[in-house]
Design a protein around this motif. Structure first.
Motif, PDB file in Angstrom:
ATOM      1  N   SER A 147       7.738   3.783   6.447  1.00 12.99           N
ATOM      2  CA  SER A 147       7.149   2.470   6.212  1.00 12.99           C
ATOM      3  C   SER A 147       6.811   1.801   7.542  1.00 12.99           C
ATOM      4  N   ASN A 148       5.863   0.890   7.495  1.00 10.93           N
ATOM      5  CA  ASN A 148       5.515   0.107   8.681  1.00 10.93           C
ATOM      6  C   ASN A 148       6.378  -1.147   8.802  1.00 10.93           C
ATOM      7  N   SER A 149       7.332  -1.302   7.882  1.00 15.22           N
ATOM      8  CA  SER A 149       8.154  -2.514   7.846  1.00 15.22           C
ATOM      9  C   SER A 149       9.621  -2.154   7.652  1.00 15.22           C
ATOM     10  N   ARG A 150      10.495  -2.981   8.191  1.00 14.86           N
ATOM     11  CA  ARG A 150      11.929  -2.828   7.949  1.00 14.86           C
ATOM     12  C   ARG A 150      12.387  -3.743   6.809  1.00 14.86           C
ATOM     13  N   ARG A 188       5.630   6.297  11.268  1.00 21.49           N
ATOM     14  CA  ARG A 188       6.930   6.760  11.798  1.00 21.49           C
ATOM     15  C   ARG A 188       7.787   5.562  12.201  1.00 21.49           C
ATOM     16  N   ARG A 189       9.057   5.664  11.949  1.00 21.33           N
ATOM     17  CA  ARG A 189      10.009   4.581  12.210  1.00 21.33           C
ATOM     18  C   ARG A 189       9.950   4.152  13.667  1.00 21.33           C
ATOM     19  N   GLN A 190       9.867   2.832  13.882  1.00 24.33           N
ATOM     20  CA  GLN A 190       9.815   2.276  15.218  1.00 24.33           C
ATOM     21  C   GLN A 190      11.145   1.608  15.549  1.00 24.33           C
ATOM     22  N   THR A 191      11.636   1.829  16.731  1.00 20.53           N
ATOM     23  CA  THR A 191      12.911   1.250  17.150  1.00 20.53           C
ATOM     24  C   THR A 191      12.801  -0.264  17.234  1.00 20.53           C
ATOM     25  N   ARG A 236       0.866  -1.167   0.000  1.00 13.77           N
ATOM     26  CA  ARG A 236       0.000   0.000   0.000  1.00 13.77           C
ATOM     27  C   ARG A 236       0.903   1.218   0.000  1.00 13.77           C
ATOM     28  N   VAL A 237       0.859   1.986  -1.081  1.00 11.84           N
ATOM     29  CA  VAL A 237       1.750   3.134  -1.209  1.00 11.84           C
ATOM     30  C   VAL A 237       1.062   4.228  -2.011  1.00 11.84           C
ATOM     31  N   ASP A 238       1.280   5.445  -1.595  1.00 13.71           N
ATOM     32  CA  ASP A 238       0.769   6.607  -2.319  1.00 13.71           C
ATOM     33  C   ASP A 238       1.966   7.451  -2.757  1.00 13.71           C
ATOM     34  N   LEU A 239       2.174   7.515  -4.066  1.00 13.10           N
ATOM     35  CA  LEU A 239       3.315   8.243  -4.621  1.00 13.10           C
ATOM     36  C   LEU A 239       2.899   9.581  -5.231  1.00 13.10           C
ATOM     37  N   PHE A 277       2.866  -8.853   5.273  1.00 16.82           N
ATOM     38  CA  PHE A 277       2.140  -8.074   4.273  1.00 16.82           C
ATOM     39  C   PHE A 277       0.772  -7.669   4.807  1.00 16.82           C
ATOM     40  N   PRO A 278       0.201  -6.582   4.280  1.00 18.14           N
ATOM     41  CA  PRO A 278       0.788  -5.687   3.268  1.00 18.14           C
ATOM     42  C   PRO A 278       1.799  -4.716   3.888  1.00 18.14           C
ATOM     43  N   ILE A 279       2.804  -4.361   3.095  1.00 15.17           N
ATOM     44  CA  ILE A 279       3.751  -3.321   3.494  1.00 15.17           C
ATOM     45  C   ILE A 279       3.134  -1.971   3.156  1.00 15.17           C
ATOM     46  N   GLU A 280       3.195  -1.051   4.101  1.00 15.49           N
ATOM     47  CA  GLU A 280       2.669   0.288   3.884  1.00 15.49           C
ATOM     48  C   GLU A 280       3.821   1.275   3.777  1.00 15.49           C
ATOM     49  N   ILE A 281       3.771   2.121   2.776  1.00 10.90           N
ATOM     50  CA  ILE A 281       4.828   3.106   2.546  1.00 10.90           C
ATOM     51  C   ILE A 281       4.196   4.460   2.251  1.00 10.90           C
ATOM     52  N   ALA A 282       4.745   5.480   2.863  1.00 13.34           N
ATOM     53  CA  ALA A 282       4.312   6.857   2.601  1.00 13.34           C
ATOM     54  C   ALA A 282       5.506   7.653   2.103  1.00 13.34           C
TER      55      ALA A 282
END
Length: 256
Positions: free
Chosen positions: A192-195, A251-254, A67-70, A209-214
């Protein structure tokens, strides 16, 4: 769990897509690089990459893997003057999303990719710039910008380390090119919600999945008159850290 087998099948299709098209593009583009005039070859090579990446993103979205919005990158499509497009480098496939929306992006990439059997031929035809010796990279990139175009450059120089909270310390190449070519830098922020495919991620390890990217685009930054490369790099660093630290669903999670 019900969708896991379908996800794995779709992921296998994505790998097959890269394998077949990668080799085909290398063979065709590698041959064309010896036939076409330089300018025509570069334009054709970049257009080929754009369409391959565009349809790859469409495939990932259609199969539910991504899932990505470009749409934010559309801002850059309306910029007619030479610029540096500078995303943070969260994952191995970041360049795919940028080039999928920028038909004539000039990419700065590792020397090893130019020798890669799946990416090398197309990259050479496209006139992509190796990031070997800094002085040569800066000279070649500045020359490419003077001919007109949008230079895609990851200012971190490599993917963000898992141990970094937001972003690696930036390298000086982006600032040196901007100063030499007298062009603005558009910071691009990838979340992204994934590393998945981050530094150290095993290629055999499937993500959830699904990988989410903004993807979002910041305001352009132009080096001030007499501003040093070090000072401009520090200014860029602050922009990335301030933006990526803002509250955001992705937002990036540690440690994720």
């Amino acid at each position: 769990m019900a969708r896991v087998p379908l996800d794995l099948l779709a992921m296998a299709g994505a790998i097959l897509y890269w394998g077949i098209l990668g080799l085909l593009v290398t063979i065709v583009c590698g041959t064309l690089s010896f036939i076409l005039p330089r300018g025509a070859g570069e334009r054709l090579g970049r257009q080929i990459h754009h369409y391959i990446f565009h349809f790859f993103v469409m495939y990932l979205k259609a199969t539910g893997l991504l899932r990505v919005d470009l749409s934010e990158l559309g801002k850059l499509g309306h910029v007619s003057t030479p610029v540096i497009v500078a995303p943070n480098h969260a994952s191995l496939w970041d360049a795919v999303f940028i080039i999928a929306r920028l038909p004539q992006a000039i990419c700065v990439m590792k020397n090893s990719i130019l020798r890669n059997p799946f990416l090398g031929g197309g990259s050479r035809l496209s006139g992509y710039i190796p990031n070997g010796a800094t002085s040569r990279m800066v000279r070649d990139a500045a020359a490419a910008l003077r001919r007109g175009g949008q230079l895609l450059l990851f200012p971190e120089g490599t993917r963000t380390l898992p141990t970094e909270r937001w972003i690696n310390s930036l390298k000086g190449g982006c600032a040196l090119i901007a100063i030499r070519a007298k062009v603005p830098v558009y910071p691009v922020f990838i979340r992204s919600n994934s590393r998945f495919l981050q530094k150290g991620w095993p290629l055999w390890k499937p993500p959830i999945f699904p990988i989410e990217i903004a993807v979002s685009v910041g305001e352009p930054l132009l080096p001030d008159e007499n501003e040093s490369a070090s000072a401009f790099t520090n200014r860029l660093q602050q922009v990335y850290e301030q933006e990526l630290a803002k509250f955001h669903p992705l937002r990036r999670q540690t440690g994720v």
